[in-house]
Scaffold this motif. Sequence first.
Motif, PDB file in Angstrom:
ATOM      1  N   ILE B   4       0.872  -1.177   0.000  1.00  0.00           N
ATOM      2  CA  ILE B   4       0.000   0.000   0.000  1.00  0.00           C
ATOM      3  C   ILE B   4       0.906   1.224   0.000  1.00  0.00           C
ATOM      4  O   ILE B   4       1.846   1.302   0.795  1.00  0.00           O
ATOM      5  CB  ILE B   4      -0.912   0.042   1.253  1.00  0.00           C
ATOM      6  N   GLN B   5       0.625   2.167  -0.891  1.00  0.00           N
ATOM      7  CA  GLN B   5       1.497   3.341  -1.021  1.00  0.00           C
ATOM      8  C   GLN B   5       0.685   4.623  -0.976  1.00  0.00           C
ATOM      9  O   GLN B   5      -0.431   4.662  -1.496  1.00  0.00           O
ATOM     10  CB  GLN B   5       2.267   3.246  -2.337  1.00  0.00           C
ATOM     11  N   TRP B  27      -2.451   7.145   8.614  1.00  0.00           N
ATOM     12  CA  TRP B  27      -2.271   6.566   7.291  1.00  0.00           C
ATOM     13  C   TRP B  27      -2.151   5.048   7.375  1.00  0.00           C
ATOM     14  O   TRP B  27      -2.764   4.309   6.592  1.00  0.00           O
ATOM     15  CB  TRP B  27      -1.039   7.173   6.599  1.00  0.00           C
ATOM     16  N   LEU B  28      -1.348   4.569   8.342  1.00  0.00           N
ATOM     17  CA  LEU B  28      -1.145   3.123   8.473  1.00  0.00           C
ATOM     18  C   LEU B  28      -2.455   2.422   8.838  1.00  0.00           C
ATOM     19  O   LEU B  28      -2.752   1.331   8.325  1.00  0.00           O
ATOM     20  CB  LEU B  28      -0.069   2.832   9.525  1.00  0.00           C
ATOM     21  N   GLN B  30      -5.392   3.258   7.955  1.00  0.00           N
ATOM     22  CA  GLN B  30      -6.208   3.173   6.742  1.00  0.00           C
ATOM     23  C   GLN B  30      -5.689   2.136   5.752  1.00  0.00           C
ATOM     24  O   GLN B  30      -6.438   1.667   4.899  1.00  0.00           O
ATOM     25  CB  GLN B  30      -6.291   4.548   6.076  1.00  0.00           C
ATOM     26  N   SER B  31      -4.414   1.776   5.854  1.00  0.00           N
ATOM     27  CA  SER B  31      -3.850   0.769   4.928  1.00  0.00           C
ATOM     28  C   SER B  31      -4.425  -0.616   5.204  1.00  0.00           C
ATOM     29  O   SER B  31      -4.390  -1.487   4.354  1.00  0.00           O
ATOM     30  CB  SER B  31      -2.331   0.711   5.070  1.00  0.00           C
ATOM     31  N   LEU B  38       6.930  -0.497   7.353  1.00  0.00           N
ATOM     32  CA  LEU B  38       6.523   0.769   6.760  1.00  0.00           C
ATOM     33  C   LEU B  38       7.782   1.557   6.422  1.00  0.00           C
ATOM     34  O   LEU B  38       8.641   1.738   7.288  1.00  0.00           O
ATOM     35  CB  LEU B  38       5.681   1.557   7.765  1.00  0.00           C
ATOM     36  N   ASN B 107      -1.459  -3.660  13.158  1.00  0.00           N
ATOM     37  CA  ASN B 107      -1.747  -2.407  12.439  1.00  0.00           C
ATOM     38  C   ASN B 107      -1.195  -1.166  13.156  1.00  0.00           C
ATOM     39  O   ASN B 107      -1.629  -0.044  12.924  1.00  0.00           O
ATOM     40  CB  ASN B 107      -3.263  -2.246  12.185  1.00  0.00           C
ATOM     41  N   THR B 134       5.221   3.679   2.196  1.00  0.00           N
ATOM     42  CA  THR B 134       4.990   2.383   1.559  1.00  0.00           C
ATOM     43  C   THR B 134       4.935   1.324   2.648  1.00  0.00           C
ATOM     44  O   THR B 134       5.906   1.132   3.374  1.00  0.00           O
ATOM     45  CB  THR B 134       6.120   2.039   0.561  1.00  0.00           C
ATOM     46  N   ALA B 135       3.787   0.677   2.777  1.00  0.00           N
ATOM     47  CA  ALA B 135       3.643  -0.415   3.743  1.00  0.00           C
ATOM     48  C   ALA B 135       3.610  -1.723   2.973  1.00  0.00           C
ATOM     49  O   ALA B 135       2.873  -1.857   1.984  1.00  0.00           O
ATOM     50  CB  ALA B 135       2.367  -0.249   4.561  1.00  0.00           C
TER      51      ALA B 135
END
Lengths: 138, 138, 138
Positions: B4-5, B27-28, B30-31, B38, B107, B134-135
């Motif tokens: 996920i980016q 943000w994380l 929501q990924s 990450l 998460n 970027t995760a």
Amino acid sequence: MAVIQGVLKFETAGQGLIDITSEVRVWLAQSRLITGTLTLFCRHTSAGLLICENASPAVQRDILRWLGRLAPQEAQYEHDDEGPDDMPAHIRTMLTGSALTVPFAGNRMLLGTWQGVFRAEHRARSHRREIVLTAIGE
Amino acid sequence: MAVIQGVLKFETAGQGLIDITSEVRVWLAQSRLITGTLTLFCRHTSAGLLICENASPAVQRDILRWLGRLAPQEAQYEHDDEGPDDMPAHIRTMLTGSALTVPFAGNRMLLGTWQGVFRAEHRARSHRREIVLTAIGE
Amino acid sequence: MAVIQGVLKFETAGQGLIDITSEVRVWLAQSRLITGTLTLFCRHTSAGLLICENASPAVQRDILRWLGRLAPQEAQYEHDDEGPDDMPAHIRTMLTGSALTVPFAGNRMLLGTWQGVFRAEHRARSHRREIVLTAIGE
């Protein structure tokens, strides 16, 4: 998801910051991965990697001079078996770092406009250097 | 496994260390990835990222003063086209680093109790900055 | 592709660079992943991680002395609640870094001949330290 791994090899010609962005770009293109992260790892303790301004060579010269003042060759070091440039090279490598992680999308590194990927060579005499590239993504 | 980016954008207001842990945490979340790493990547050569003590603002002030002494604005640099704070900004960016990699589980970033994710802005005038997140994980 | 995560815990005994390559190697072997990247993350702001020359202890002593001169305990810091070695420890941690990323293949880290994985402890009194290991690969 996949892992693609490869090695870039360089023969060095003295101390300097050398832009290897195009070599890395070509390698990433051949990996065929679209989105993910690329890790570069320098397998040496007297050479490193850094992101540096790519437009003005004066920036690179200023960085080298600054590193030269911060970890000078003339200082007293206990470790000097391999010549006067060896111990400063270890310290400068710690400062520039041994590894870089760069995200990519659309099979291209997401570098900013002024960012280049540079290898930092800290030894005076010629060496063979290996940089391992690992791309993980989709 | 998935990638996920995303991008966080910031308008800067002068030099400083700014805690962005909560923006990154949101943000994380929501990924929706649970376990992995990450990577944060700052797309600029005069601003960086670092893990810093989050409890005492005095720590952040001490770090900024120390960077100011180590790469002073008043030194002689060959590269000075963009003002006296530009070349020290490139050097300080090399020291703080352009990228961070933080593991996560459940998460959530696995930061220690006193660790925060900070962006380090080294230019005096206002800039727009982009940090790519970027995760990679499950 | 898989993510394997774990923690190494250490009880410290004063400042120093300590080679943890064998502990990391054992952990990676147990992960059973063949090819990918290993991320090490130190969950503290006064202890870090670095790749260092593993053959000569004199190199490690030179690095510690150099860090001691660059961020001396005797300097004037605003933050000194936790003792005179605390603020220099934060600065030295920024220089050595909080995280390392090392590629692996054949279930072994692709370290160069002279590279070891070291933890850098910057506090004088004993602390419990945690290093999170995350391997992503095939």
